[in-house]
Write an enzyme that holds these catalytic residues in place. Sequence first.
Site, PDB file in Angstrom:
ATOM      1  N   ARG A   1       8.172   4.377  -4.524  1.00 48.48           N
ATOM      2  CA  ARG A   1       8.183   3.450  -3.382  1.00 48.48           C
ATOM      3  C   ARG A   1       7.179   2.316  -3.594  1.00 48.48           C
ATOM      4  O   ARG A   1       7.438   1.163  -3.239  1.00 48.48           O
ATOM      5  CB  ARG A   1       7.900   4.203  -2.074  1.00 48.48           C
ATOM      6  CG  ARG A   1       8.068   3.315  -0.845  1.00 48.48           C
ATOM      7  CD  ARG A   1       8.007   4.093   0.450  1.00 48.48           C
ATOM      8  NE  ARG A   1       6.696   4.687   0.663  1.00 48.48           N
ATOM      9  CZ  ARG A   1       6.376   5.469   1.694  1.00 48.48           C
ATOM     10  NH1 ARG A   1       7.290   5.743   2.620  1.00 48.48           N
ATOM     11  NH2 ARG A   1       5.162   5.974   1.815  1.00 48.48           N
TER      12      ARG A   1
ATOM     13  N   GLU B   1      12.639   2.553  13.926  1.00 43.32           N
ATOM     14  CA  GLU B   1      11.653   3.590  13.601  1.00 43.32           C
ATOM     15  C   GLU B   1      10.588   3.524  14.671  1.00 43.32           C
ATOM     16  O   GLU B   1      10.866   3.076  15.790  1.00 43.32           O
ATOM     17  CB  GLU B   1      11.096   3.354  12.181  1.00 43.32           C
ATOM     18  CG  GLU B   1      10.486   1.977  11.983  1.00 43.32           C
ATOM     19  CD  GLU B   1       9.913   1.749  10.584  1.00 43.32           C
ATOM     20  OE1 GLU B   1       9.727   2.709   9.823  1.00 43.32           O
ATOM     21  OE2 GLU B   1       9.627   0.587  10.271  1.00 43.32           O
TER      22      GLU B   1
ATOM     23  N   TYR C   1       0.828  -1.199   0.000  1.00 49.21           N
ATOM     24  CA  TYR C   1       0.000   0.000   0.000  1.00 49.21           C
ATOM     25  C   TYR C   1       0.865   1.253   0.000  1.00 49.21           C
ATOM     26  O   TYR C   1       2.087   1.188   0.162  1.00 49.21           O
ATOM     27  CB  TYR C   1      -0.969  -0.010   1.191  1.00 49.21           C
ATOM     28  CG  TYR C   1      -0.338   0.296   2.536  1.00 49.21           C
ATOM     29  CD1 TYR C   1       0.506  -0.615   3.169  1.00 49.21           C
ATOM     30  CD2 TYR C   1      -0.576   1.519   3.166  1.00 49.21           C
ATOM     31  CE1 TYR C   1       1.076  -0.321   4.403  1.00 49.21           C
ATOM     32  CE2 TYR C   1      -0.010   1.814   4.401  1.00 49.21           C
ATOM     33  CZ  TYR C   1       0.815   0.881   5.014  1.00 49.21           C
ATOM     34  OH  TYR C   1       1.387   1.184   6.226  1.00 49.21           O
TER      35      TYR C   1
ATOM     36  N   LYS D   1       6.344  -1.718   2.079  1.00 49.34           N
ATOM     37  CA  LYS D   1       5.127  -1.162   2.685  1.00 49.34           C
ATOM     38  C   LYS D   1       3.998  -2.176   2.496  1.00 49.34           C
ATOM     39  O   LYS D   1       3.136  -2.042   1.626  1.00 49.34           O
ATOM     40  CB  LYS D   1       4.811   0.214   2.068  1.00 49.34           C
ATOM     41  CG  LYS D   1       3.991   1.105   3.006  1.00 49.34           C
ATOM     42  CD  LYS D   1       4.066   2.547   2.605  1.00 49.34           C
ATOM     43  CE  LYS D   1       3.051   3.437   3.330  1.00 49.34           C
ATOM     44  NZ  LYS D   1       3.154   3.468   4.781  1.00 49.34           N
TER      45      LYS D   1
ATOM     46  N   HIS E   1      -0.649 -21.002  -0.086  1.00 43.88           N
ATOM     47  CA  HIS E   1       0.380 -19.992   0.200  1.00 43.88           C
ATOM     48  C   HIS E   1       1.141 -19.571  -1.060  1.00 43.88           C
ATOM     49  O   HIS E   1       1.424 -18.402  -1.257  1.00 43.88           O
ATOM     50  CB  HIS E   1       1.382 -20.512   1.235  1.00 43.88           C
ATOM     51  CG  HIS E   1       0.808 -20.631   2.618  1.00 43.88           C
ATOM     52  ND1 HIS E   1      -0.292 -21.403   2.914  1.00 43.88           N
ATOM     53  CD2 HIS E   1       1.180 -20.078   3.791  1.00 43.88           C
ATOM     54  CE1 HIS E   1      -0.566 -21.322   4.193  1.00 43.88           C
ATOM     55  NE2 HIS E   1       0.313 -20.523   4.754  1.00 43.88           N
TER      56      HIS E   1
ATOM     57  N   ARG F   1      -7.291 -20.713  -1.679  1.00 46.99           N
ATOM     58  CA  ARG F   1      -6.280 -20.495  -0.639  1.00 46.99           C
ATOM     59  C   ARG F   1      -5.126 -21.484  -0.753  1.00 46.99           C
ATOM     60  O   ARG F   1      -5.314 -22.691  -0.616  1.00 46.99           O
ATOM     61  CB  ARG F   1      -6.913 -20.600   0.747  1.00 46.99           C
ATOM     62  CG  ARG F   1      -5.925 -20.227   1.851  1.00 46.99           C
ATOM     63  CD  ARG F   1      -6.508 -20.331   3.249  1.00 46.99           C
ATOM     64  NE  ARG F   1      -5.501 -19.976   4.236  1.00 46.99           N
ATOM     65  CZ  ARG F   1      -4.541 -20.808   4.664  1.00 46.99           C
ATOM     66  NH1 ARG F   1      -4.479 -22.034   4.192  1.00 46.99           N
ATOM     67  NH2 ARG F   1      -3.644 -20.400   5.538  1.00 46.99           N
TER      68      ARG F   1
ATOM     69  N   LEU G   1      10.923   1.517   7.196  1.00 48.25           N
ATOM     70  CA  LEU G   1      10.300   2.013   5.971  1.00 48.25           C
ATOM     71  C   LEU G   1      11.042   3.271   5.505  1.00 48.25           C
ATOM     72  O   LEU G   1      11.278   4.176   6.319  1.00 48.25           O
ATOM     73  CB  LEU G   1       8.833   2.352   6.223  1.00 48.25           C
ATOM     74  CG  LEU G   1       8.091   2.700   4.938  1.00 48.25           C
ATOM     75  CD1 LEU G   1       7.707   1.426   4.199  1.00 48.25           C
ATOM     76  CD2 LEU G   1       6.873   3.546   5.204  1.00 48.25           C
TER      77      LEU G   1
HETATM   78  N1  PMP Z   1       7.488   3.921   9.181  1.00 47.05           N
HETATM   79  C1  PMP Z   1       6.330   3.235   9.189  1.00 47.05           C
HETATM   80  C2  PMP Z   1       6.299   1.875   9.815  1.00 47.05           C
HETATM   81  C3  PMP Z   1       5.170   3.792   8.615  1.00 47.05           C
HETATM   82  O1  PMP Z   1       4.015   3.108   8.605  1.00 47.05           O
HETATM   83  C4  PMP Z   1       5.240   5.091   8.049  1.00 47.05           C
HETATM   84  C5  PMP Z   1       4.039   5.709   7.372  1.00 47.05           C
HETATM   85  N2  PMP Z   1       2.933   5.850   8.208  1.00 47.05           N
HETATM   86  C6  PMP Z   1       6.456   5.787   8.104  1.00 47.05           C
HETATM   87  C7  PMP Z   1       7.568   5.160   8.650  1.00 47.05           C
HETATM   88  C8  PMP Z   1       6.588   7.175   7.527  1.00 47.05           C
HETATM   89  O2  PMP Z   1       6.561   7.153   6.127  1.00 47.05           O
HETATM   90  P1  PMP Z   1       6.033   8.389   5.275  1.00 47.05           P
HETATM   91  O3  PMP Z   1       6.846   9.564   5.687  1.00 47.05           O
HETATM   92  O4  PMP Z   1       6.255   8.000   3.863  1.00 47.05           O
HETATM   93  O5  PMP Z   1       4.588   8.574   5.633  1.00 47.05           O
END
Ligand code: PMP
Length: 288
Positions: free
Chosen positions: A54, A181, A35, A149, A104, A102, A205
């Site tokens: 991305r 993060e 997403y 993502k 995998h 279904r 991410l």
């Molecule tokens: N890390 C994670 C796990 C996220 O889900 C997000 C987005 N919500 C971010 C970092 C920040 O990414 P962005 O600046 O592209 O929104």
Amino acid sequence: MSTSETVYLNGEFMPLENARVPVLDRGFIFGDGVYEVIPVYSRRPFRLPEHCRRLQRSLDAVRIANPMTDAEWARLVGELVARNADEDQYIYLQVTRGVAKRDHAFPRDAKPTVFVMSSPLATPARELVENGVPCVTAVDFRWLKCDVKSVSLLGNCLLRQAAADAGAAETVLFRDGWLTEASASNVFVVKGGRLLAPPKNHLMLPGITYDVVLELAAAKNIPAEVREIAEREVRDADELWLTSSTREVLAITTLDGRPVGGGRPGAVFKTVYQAYQEFKRKVMRQAA
Ligand code: PMP
């Protein structure tokens, strides 16, 4: 939730309440999809090419063929923005591997499911910007492809709930004693006037806002270092920030109940927050 929102599902625009996906969709069964979330200011998508790039990276990582070109995504996002009421919106788009019996292993002939919706975008209230937010910490127990993502967000949901349970805004994550993060944001550290950011790798991410913040820091001559950051440095920081497309830049003012630095949003935060707002306005004017 408003029921008048228009969404897009597999080639058609429709009211949100009419959008239906079969239960055998692999997004539902396996969380097998990716997403993007794209902020839209004054009806203009912010950093759309970067979000498309991305998305392509995520699709490549999970071996789903991109169902659209970047130009087609841009047209679709533009049309959905036009069909929804708010000036500021955020676009959520999701591509799953599609509907199949279904199993995998990947189906041979499933067609990716494409779902796109728009919601009103409320950037953080002035109160949060001025006072910062409390955060808690946790061990980052997620998988080793956090750069994808993926809609498989159970780890992130569990970690975010730890913050919600504690009355905090976010959960800052450490893996093997190093900052990665937060559950839905990137994290920055300020120490002695230097901005520190963890390197983009498979453990976090690659945030679009993360890139914007590093660009703005460079433009404002704030010394910045992208390197691994030890948990001890996070706990000793002068300032900590969260960044994300919907939260922009927010100061963390308590971590696990202890004040960060002076317990107020710091000077470097204020500079970058201002720069972010100016940058947004400039980009929006250029796009007009
Ligand atoms: N890390 C994670 C796990 C996220 O889900 C997000 C987005 N919500 C971010 C970092 C920040 O990414 P962005 O600046 O592209 O929104």
